[in-house]
Write an enzyme that holds these catalytic residues in place. Sequence first.
Site, short mmCIF file in Angstrom:
data_model
loop_
_atom_site.label_atom_id
_atom_site.label_comp_id
_atom_site.label_asym_id
_atom_site.label_seq_id
_atom_site.Cartn_x
_atom_site.Cartn_y
_atom_site.Cartn_z
N ARG A 1 50.64 43.65 54.09
CA ARG A 1 51.85 43.81 53.28
C ARG A 1 52.57 45.11 53.61
NH1 ARG A 1 50.01 42.95 48.00
NH2 ARG A 1 50.68 40.83 48.38
N TYR A 2 51.80 46.14 53.91
CA TYR A 2 52.37 47.46 54.20
C TYR A 2 52.34 47.70 55.70
CZ TYR A 2 51.66 48.36 49.18
OH TYR A 2 51.70 48.32 47.81
N ARG B 1 48.54 49.29 57.12
CA ARG B 1 47.21 49.01 56.59
C ARG B 1 47.10 47.56 56.15
NH1 ARG B 1 50.64 51.70 53.55
NH2 ARG B 1 50.55 51.77 51.28
N CYS C 1 30.50 37.94 44.16
CA CYS C 1 30.33 39.25 43.53
C CYS C 1 29.08 39.17 42.67
CB CYS C 1 31.52 39.58 42.63
SG CYS C 1 33.10 39.46 43.47
N CYS D 1 33.98 39.35 37.04
CA CYS D 1 34.73 40.03 35.99
C CYS D 1 35.73 39.05 35.41
CB CYS D 1 35.47 41.23 36.57
SG CYS D 1 34.44 42.23 37.64
N ARG E 1 41.72 37.82 41.33
CA ARG E 1 41.55 36.88 42.45
C ARG E 1 40.66 35.71 42.03
NH1 ARG E 1 40.14 37.65 47.31
NH2 ARG E 1 42.10 36.86 48.09
N ASP F 1 47.51 42.46 36.13
CA ASP F 1 48.61 41.68 36.71
C ASP F 1 48.70 40.26 36.17
OD1 ASP F 1 46.87 40.30 38.30
OD2 ASP F 1 47.01 41.75 39.93
N ASP G 1 51.22 46.33 40.27
CA ASP G 1 51.28 45.63 41.55
C ASP G 1 52.23 44.46 41.32
OD1 ASP G 1 50.68 45.20 44.20
OD2 ASP G 1 48.50 45.22 43.90
N LYS H 1 52.62 47.96 45.23
CA LYS H 1 52.31 48.79 44.06
C LYS H 1 53.45 49.77 43.78
CE LYS H 1 47.39 48.72 45.24
NZ LYS H 1 47.52 48.01 46.54
C1 LIG Z 1 46.67 48.11 47.51
C2 LIG Z 1 46.84 47.50 48.81
C3 LIG Z 1 46.71 48.27 49.97
C4 LIG Z 1 46.38 49.75 49.94
O1 LIG Z 1 47.37 50.47 49.30
P1 LIG Z 1 47.22 52.05 49.11
O2 LIG Z 1 48.36 52.40 48.22
O3 LIG Z 1 47.28 52.65 50.46
O4 LIG Z 1 45.88 52.29 48.47
C5 LIG Z 1 46.90 47.64 51.17
N1 LIG Z 1 47.20 46.34 51.25
C6 LIG Z 1 47.35 45.58 50.15
C7 LIG Z 1 47.70 44.14 50.30
C8 LIG Z 1 47.16 46.13 48.89
O5 LIG Z 1 47.28 45.37 47.80
S1 SF4 Z 2 37.32 42.15 39.99
FE1 SF4 Z 2 36.99 40.14 40.97
S2 SF4 Z 2 36.60 40.63 43.12
FE2 SF4 Z 2 36.32 42.53 41.96
S3 SF4 Z 2 34.11 42.61 41.48
FE3 SF4 Z 2 35.14 41.65 39.73
S4 SF4 Z 2 35.03 39.45 40.13
FE4 SF4 Z 2 34.60 40.50 42.07
#
Ligand SMILES: *Cc1c(COP(=O)(O)O)cnc(C)c1O
Ligand code: SF4
Length: 370
Positions: free
Chosen positions: A114-115, A118, A127, A131, A136, A295, A332, A339
């Site tokens: 997205r960015y 990174r 997991c 949670c 997700r 979110d 986000d 974000k």
């Molecule tokens: C949060 C996120 C990142 C990392 O973002 P930072 O602001 O650098 O911590 C990178 N890719 C995606 C898709 C994200 O949601």
């Molecule tokens: S928030 Fe979702 S992905 Fe993260 S540890 Fe909890 S269940 Fe797993």
Amino acid sequence: MSSQTVSRNAWPHVTDAQWNDWQWQQQQRIRTADQLAKIITLTPEEHEGITQAGALFPMAITPYYASLMHPTDPNCPIRRQAIPTKEELNIDPNEVEDPLAEEKYMPVPGLTHRYPDRVLLYTTHNCPVYCRHCNRKRKVGDPESAAPRAQLARAVQYIRDTPAIRDVLISGGDPLTYADNPLVEMITDIRSIPHVEIVRIHTRNPVTLPQRFTPELVERLKQFHPLYLNTHFNHPAECTPEAAHALMLLANAGFVLGNHMVLLKGINDDPEVVKTLNLWLLKQRVRPYYIFQCDSAQGIAHFRTPVQSGIDIIQSLRGFTSGLAVPHYVVDLTGGGGKVPLVPEYLVEHEGKKMTFKNYAGEHYVYHEG
Ligand SMILES: *Cc1c(COP(=O)(O)O)cnc(C)c1O
Ligand code: SF4
């Protein structure tokens, strides 16, 4: 709330060696209402929630995390994060299945770019604890949707072919659900890419399964520095000696540690709770990095707070305690906008070059800009 927990006493025949063994903890995860009812007094609502909502997004709780639960209070922050409730079945009209449009920004399956510099890599959908507020949950907990090896190989190839990527976030699910060897192999692959400068591991294991961080694993991972590890503590009830021990091993091994907190109604939407949590984290050498506004994933409306509560929390921290304890509060953006940070307003007036600010204590100061 009382700080009473069921504690390890609920597992009287378990040896220390078993309890401290992460694989035992994984194998003994609580998956049904009957198993959980042996440990705590379930309310009828929780009972129904486990059958109904648990059928859509499964319940799984490590004995360790369950040992932190209050035996009778359903408002216990550990119970609320781990036990399904019927409220998860309510889908708010503003909620969407993939709120961050992760799929839309997927150049290859299992990787979101997205960015500019990174990427976020999804390595598994398992997991230790699911949670209830997971954003997700459309994927997590569903073994059918787990990333196959070939998919992961393609995602790593994409990183290799894209020189702009200098920061790789290894996420999931929880990548620490991999056994040591495959985990080390995966990071070896990513680390062998010359333009990848830093690697971040996103894992909730310090919270839900701190036993996972054995000295052997930590020793093997430290060859991959600079490694960042971001975890997900949400409440002081999760701040245990076991968690502190895992974080100490990681910090001593040179990991740079951060925390993502998700703002959750009735759990941590309280400045005192967040301050206690963040000051504890700093003592473990973990920097509070983000507070996420909950979110728009489906079935988590009951956890969502007004945005103002997040801003109020930042305002209550800034100036009153170490700046190190003040994370970024972010939304986000639904639809994949990324974000966006939200901060309290400190600029009271801006006239020409004259700026009037309000400091943390509410006093006004004038500054003349250049
Ligand atoms: C949060 C996120 C990142 C990392 O973002 P930072 O602001 O650098 O911590 C990178 N890719 C995606 C898709 C994200 O949601
Ligand atoms: S928030 Fe979702 S992905 Fe993260 S540890 Fe909890 S269940 Fe797993």
